[in-house]
Design a protein around this motif. Structure first.
Motif, PDB file in Angstrom:
ATOM      1  N   ARG A  69      12.029  -0.909   0.311  1.00 25.90           N
ATOM      2  CA  ARG A  69      11.128  -0.141   1.167  1.00 25.90           C
ATOM      3  C   ARG A  69       9.658  -0.437   0.865  1.00 25.90           C
ATOM      4  N   HIS A  70       9.280  -0.342  -0.391  1.00 25.69           N
ATOM      5  CA  HIS A  70       7.924  -0.720  -0.788  1.00 25.69           C
ATOM      6  C   HIS A  70       8.048  -1.808  -1.853  1.00 25.69           C
ATOM      7  N   PRO A  71       8.291  -3.047  -1.410  1.00 26.92           N
ATOM      8  CA  PRO A  71       8.667  -4.093  -2.367  1.00 26.92           C
ATOM      9  C   PRO A  71       7.674  -4.305  -3.512  1.00 26.92           C
ATOM     10  N   LEU A  72       6.378  -4.133  -3.236  1.00 28.77           N
ATOM     11  CA  LEU A  72       5.406  -4.408  -4.297  1.00 28.77           C
ATOM     12  C   LEU A  72       5.528  -3.414  -5.453  1.00 28.77           C
ATOM     13  N   ASP A  92     -11.250  -7.154  -2.073  1.00 28.24           N
ATOM     14  CA  ASP A  92     -10.686  -6.989  -0.724  1.00 28.24           C
ATOM     15  C   ASP A  92      -9.264  -7.536  -0.650  1.00 28.24           C
ATOM     16  N   HIS A  93      -9.024  -8.639  -1.376  1.00 25.43           N
ATOM     17  CA  HIS A  93      -7.673  -9.213  -1.395  1.00 25.43           C
ATOM     18  C   HIS A  93      -6.675  -8.180  -1.926  1.00 25.43           C
ATOM     19  N   ARG A  95      -7.218  -4.928  -2.058  1.00 25.58           N
ATOM     20  CA  ARG A  95      -7.251  -3.712  -1.230  1.00 25.58           C
ATOM     21  C   ARG A  95      -6.239  -3.781  -0.090  1.00 25.58           C
ATOM     22  N   TRP A  96      -6.197  -4.926   0.609  1.00 29.88           N
ATOM     23  CA  TRP A  96      -5.238  -4.967   1.717  1.00 29.88           C
ATOM     24  C   TRP A  96      -3.807  -4.957   1.197  1.00 29.88           C
ATOM     25  N   LEU A  97      -3.569  -5.645   0.060  1.00 29.67           N
ATOM     26  CA  LEU A  97      -2.220  -5.627  -0.510  1.00 29.67           C
ATOM     27  C   LEU A  97      -1.799  -4.203  -0.859  1.00 29.67           C
ATOM     28  N   ARG A  99      -2.811  -1.404   0.431  1.00 25.68           N
ATOM     29  CA  ARG A  99      -2.555  -0.593   1.630  1.00 25.68           C
ATOM     30  C   ARG A  99      -1.149  -0.796   2.179  1.00 25.68           C
ATOM     31  N   THR A 100      -0.668  -2.042   2.146  1.00 25.66           N
ATOM     32  CA  THR A 100       0.622  -2.330   2.766  1.00 25.66           C
ATOM     33  C   THR A 100       1.752  -1.523   2.128  1.00 25.66           C
ATOM     34  N   ASN A 101       1.634  -1.207   0.833  1.00 26.56           N
ATOM     35  CA  ASN A 101       2.704  -0.494   0.142  1.00 26.56           C
ATOM     36  C   ASN A 101       2.285   0.909  -0.289  1.00 26.56           C
TER      37      ASN A 101
END
Lengths: 299, 246
Positions: A69-72, A92-93, A95-97, A99-101
């Motif tokens: 579900r939240h692989p990271l 920023d790199h 930050r977006w990662l 957010r995804t999880n």
């Protein structure tokens, strides 16, 4: 825990990985060893759901990666440190990662601090040295505080200080009870970091064992013996259960130490001209093991 | 929502996005300035013709959208993206929504900016937006930019390569559709069903092109045709993204 079951990958006619099965357990560093082109990266990509296996499957704690579900939060991976947008800042790199999880934004600054990139967090990742890029890659792997970590050739191209740092980091992560799976094509590197070794060549499993077992098996030594009474000595040695290869007046003896051979010779009244223990190096042993399993061999 | 946020950070944290967006607004407005200053006996200035430069913005919006996905393939960040979101399709949809919104915003800024610029240059010409047709001609630019951005995203995902995708898209928009018309016999029949021609039917800018190529459908059907083509391409891109090795 990572379970790989009958994993295979074909690209047209070439087979990159064939029928690979192994288990990577938590609480230790497991080395993934093989020559270049052996299929290490392909295997790791299949574990992470990036490449589709042609056969078999890989499970993370019993679940295929693509169904996490939240692989990271479960699995962190560093496959290639150059996989960042050169015009995006390190922060920023991450930050977006994050957010995804649904990871808390504060986590970004924590991992930046952990890998020592706080000072350059707002600089373009494209301007980073390889060592800094590697640290950023490790920061992304650690972002979700995952139980399972995969690193593909993490020390490639690093200076000694960077290598020492990564080794320490991996051992530390394993001590915390995490599953750490690290690939390398250098046995010397693995023998210093890993507790367990999975060795592959040409996409096939060669061995899975602890590092000490692997080293013991791989460097099993022989003794070179030269004698004018080679026939008599050979008989005595074979009687003692040693393995003997004869080449003129020279014998290569396995299974007995040089001391045992010397005493045996004295007991049989055999004259020795040479008694020379041959210790195979780890690298030689590795070369022998993977010989014929090298994709781009020179011979 | 989490994916929209993640994609927003990605899109707005690179400089190329800002450059493309800025130019996509500025070029149509500059063209409106040029057009309005030349308008007179030979060039008629009305609400519709203030939008003559919209294609400059269109092209830039499509470049922006293409690069947003091809740069992920180029720099390998797509693997990070897919590690974080292994089902993949939601990523493409989040990008599509975000790009549509951004492109729509750029389109409205460009359209009303062009109108305002023309009014500044020729204040005596009546450029009041009154009729439904006039509203469509101006506000419709945002809709066309939004759909075109999603179309460019789909093509970018299918080709995964900036140069290839941009060349294909621009070549198609600027050359191929009008070249089709030159095919003897069937050319004109086919040309009127092509997506970018349909988008010009919607904007009311297709009429001037060639009297023989007139659309057998209305402006909103034109937008529908344009959007329909885009959805087909997006669906294709989604299927390919799911199956392909990253």
């Amino acid at each position: 825990m990572i379970e790989v079951v009958g994993l295979g990958k074909r690209y047209g006619r070439t087979t990159a990985v064939r029928d690979l099965s192994f288990t990577v357990r938590p609480g230790r560093v497991t080395g993934f060893l093989g020559p270049n082109g052996a299929g290490k990266s392909t295997t790791m990509r299949m574990i992470l759901g990036l490449d589709r296996p042609s056969s078999g499957h890989a499970l993370i704690d019993g679940t295929p990666y693509r169904e996490l579900r939240h692989p990271l939060r479960k699995v962190g991976a560093l496959l290639d440190a150059r996989w960042v947008h050169p015009n995006r800042s390190a922060r920023d790199h991450l930050r977006w990662l994050a957010r995804t999880n649904r990871l808390p934004p504060g986590r970004v600054d924590e991992v930046l601090d952990q890998v020592g990139l706080t000072a350059v967090a707002r600089k373009r990742a494209g301007g980073f040295s390889l060592g800094m890029a590697q640290r950023l890659g490790i920061a992304s792997a650690l972002l979700g505080d995952p139980e399972v970590l995969l690193f593909d050739e993490p020390v490639n191209g690093l200076d000694p200080e960077g290598i020492a740092w990564i080794r320490g980091l991996m051992r530390g992560l394993a001590r915390q009870g995490r599953t750490v799976f690290v690939s390398s094509h250098l046995l010397s590197e693995m023998s210093q970091t890993a507790d367990e070794l999975i060795v592959i060549g040409q996409g096939k499993l060669i061995s899975q064992s602890t590092v000490s077992e692997f080293v013991a098996a791989a460097t099993e030594h022989t003794v070179r013996v030269r004698s004018p009474q080679v026939e008599r000595l050979q008989k005595a040695l074979v009687h003692k259960g040693a393995t003997v290869e004869q080449d003129g007046a020279t014998l290569v003896v396995g299974g007995l130490s040089s001391a045992e051979i010397g005493e045996l010779a004295a007991a049989h009244g055999v004259v020795l001209h040479e008694l020379n223990p041959q210790r195979g190096s780890l690298e030689e042993a590795y070369m022998r093991l993977t010989a014929g399993a090298v994709e781009f061999g020179t011979s | 929502m989490r994916l929209l946020n993640a994609e927003r950070i990605k899109l707005l944290s690179t400089r190329s996005t800002w450059w493309c967006a800025l130019l996509a607004v500025a070029l149509p407005v500059l063209f409106a300035l040029f057009y309005a200053s030349q308008a007179g006996d030979f060039l008629t200035l009305n609400v519709g013709t203030t939008q003559s430069g919209y294609q400059f913005g269109l092209v830039l919006v499509m470049v922006l959208a293409t690069v947003s996905i091809t740069s992920e393939h180029r720099f390998g960040t797509i693997r990070g993206t897919y590690q974080a979101v292994p089902s993949r399709v939601p990523v493409l949809l989040a990008k599509a929504v975000l790009l549509a919104v951004l492109a729509g915003l750029i389109g409205e800024l460009a359209a009303f900016g062009s109108l305002a610029m023309a009014h500044l240059v020729q204040p005596e010409v009546d450029l009041a937006v009154n009729t439904a047709t006039e509203w469509r001609e101006v506000a419709g630019v945002g809709l066309v930019y939004a759909v075109a951005a999603v179309l460019a995203l789909a093509v970018g995902e299918l080709l995964r390569q900036t140069a290839g995708a941009v060349a294909l898209l621009l070549g198609y928009v600027l050359l191929a559709e009008s070249a089709v018309r030159e095919i003897p016999g069937v050319g004109e029949q086919v040309a009127r069903w092509l997506p970018f021609f349909a988008s010009r039917v919607f904007l009311g800018s297709a009429e001037g092109e060639d009297a023989t190529v007139s659309a057998p459908y209305g402006p909103w059907a034109g937008l529908g045709l344009f959007a329909g083509t885009t959805l087909v391409l997006l669906a294709l891109a989604a299927v390919v993204a799911r199956r392909r090795d990253a």
